[in-house]
Design a protein around this motif. Sequence first.
Motif, PDB file in Angstrom:
ATOM      1  N   ARG A 196     -11.683  85.528 -87.103  1.00 46.74           N
ATOM      2  CA  ARG A 196     -11.534  86.820 -87.336  1.00 46.74           C
ATOM      3  C   ARG A 196     -10.609  87.401 -86.879  1.00 46.74           C
ATOM      4  N   SER A 240      -7.887  89.493 -89.354  1.00 47.49           N
ATOM      5  CA  SER A 240      -7.455  90.908 -88.859  1.00 47.49           C
ATOM      6  C   SER A 240      -6.078  91.045 -88.640  1.00 47.49           C
ATOM      7  N   ILE A 294      -9.981  95.265 -89.305  1.00 46.13           N
ATOM      8  CA  ILE A 294     -11.424  95.086 -88.403  1.00 46.13           C
ATOM      9  C   ILE A 294     -12.539  95.918 -89.337  1.00 46.13           C
ATOM     10  N   LEU A 295     -12.436  97.011 -89.887  1.00 47.61           N
ATOM     11  CA  LEU A 295     -13.326  97.786 -90.422  1.00 47.61           C
ATOM     12  C   LEU A 295     -13.523  96.886 -91.841  1.00 47.61           C
ATOM     13  N   CYS A 296     -12.651  96.517 -92.519  1.00 47.22           N
ATOM     14  CA  CYS A 296     -12.920  95.806 -93.886  1.00 47.22           C
ATOM     15  C   CYS A 296     -13.726  94.539 -93.507  1.00 47.22           C
ATOM     16  N   GLY A 343     -15.557  93.861 -91.146  1.00 45.70           N
ATOM     17  CA  GLY A 343     -16.934  94.215 -90.879  1.00 45.70           C
ATOM     18  C   GLY A 343     -17.820  94.463 -91.778  1.00 45.70           C
ATOM     19  N   VAL A 344     -17.413  95.428 -93.013  1.00 45.61           N
ATOM     20  CA  VAL A 344     -18.086  95.772 -94.049  1.00 45.61           C
ATOM     21  C   VAL A 344     -18.258  94.525 -94.809  1.00 45.61           C
ATOM     22  N   ARG A 354     -18.802  91.485 -94.365  1.00 44.25           N
ATOM     23  CA  ARG A 354     -19.124  90.131 -93.500  1.00 44.25           C
ATOM     24  C   ARG A 354     -20.321  89.493 -93.879  1.00 44.25           C
ATOM     25  N   ARG A 355     -21.405  90.126 -94.567  1.00 46.87           N
ATOM     26  CA  ARG A 355     -22.511  89.785 -94.908  1.00 46.87           C
ATOM     27  C   ARG A 355     -22.331  88.791 -96.560  1.00 46.87           C
TER      28      ARG A 355
END
Lengths: 122, 157, 112
Positions: free
Chosen positions: B3, B7, B34-36, B38-39, B41-42
């Motif tokens: 990750r 990033s 990092i935001l992208c 995180g969004v 991730r699933r």
Amino acid sequence: MAQNILSAAIILSLGLLTLALLLTVLRVVRGPTLPDRVVALDMLVAVAIGLIAVIAVKTGFFLYIDIAIALGLVGFLATVAFARFIMSHRYRAATETAAKPPPEAVHRGNARRNRRPRRPRR
Amino acid sequence: MRRLAASLILAVVWAVVTGSAAPANLLLGLLLAILCLGVTRRHRGRGTIAVRPVALLLLGLVFLRELALSAWSVAIAVLRPRLDIRPAMVAFPLRLKRDFEIALLANCITLTPGTLSVDVSEDRRFLHVHALDCRDPQDLCRGIAETFERRIMEAFP
Amino acid sequence: MMADALALLCAFLLVAGSAFALTAAIGINRFPDLFTRMHAASKAGTVGSSLLLLAAGLYSWDFAVFLRALAGIAFLILTAPVAAHLLARAAKGSGYRISTLSVRATHRDNKK
């Protein structure tokens, strides 16, 4: 000398791109179906990106490249949205009730079929 | 670890696109990356993907060459006074298994001479390819299998 | 000398790119059905706009602008096939018939 050639090339390419835009708009108008128009609109965005790049060279104002990238993003999203719309919308109903082609018509291709007058869809 | 690398790459891409490598801008890019991540991730797949860099680079070069060739051949087909094309829908038997490989192959096919990928069958065994000028479907399939499919297999063992 | 070579290269790229765009526009009008039109739009169109963006990036003679132009080209090359593929799939799924030829019949058995 080279600058003269460059400005001539800029004029020439602006002319060619204008012609391309007009021809693409012609396809948007002629259709005959929604997917054809969407392909033409996608193409219109691509030509517009090219036009913006030429204008960037002409004016020396290279911020235009950012605008071209943003336009590409919007155009891509629009095409994807249209594709989803065509997929979800039962477009099939309109084409199949309009005409069930006889077997030999399938072999002649649908260039002929498309010329058949269509009922307006709302 | 992965990750962090992802990033960092995204932050560099941000710096390139915004055209400034100032520390504050890089930091903003890193935060956005990092935001992208995180969004999304699933929606990302699990597990690592092995890559052979040299083979991947070769794949990219072959792709660029084929792209230039394909634009040229389409231009020739368009400008020929008599429209001499023979469009066809061909089912190409896939040897690739993983989804991202199939997606990569489909993208490569779309931008190469005379072919356009249309659909993948439900069971991932066939890729429906539309060909602009197809005299022989077997020949077409062999061409795809020997250039792109083989190179993708080499790039991702 | 250097500036002249750059200007000539850009002139060539501009004319080539717009010629490709025009070819794609002609193709979109000449070809008989949706899928063949998509060939013209997705290939010649992409290459045309990429060449024009490349010309703009080179002519600026600024590394940051050039990188941005390259990012734009990469974006165009990544999205064009995805858009074409989605649209082709949607059109096929909604019963748009291709202008068929006998070649298709040999592979009909393979379809799901």
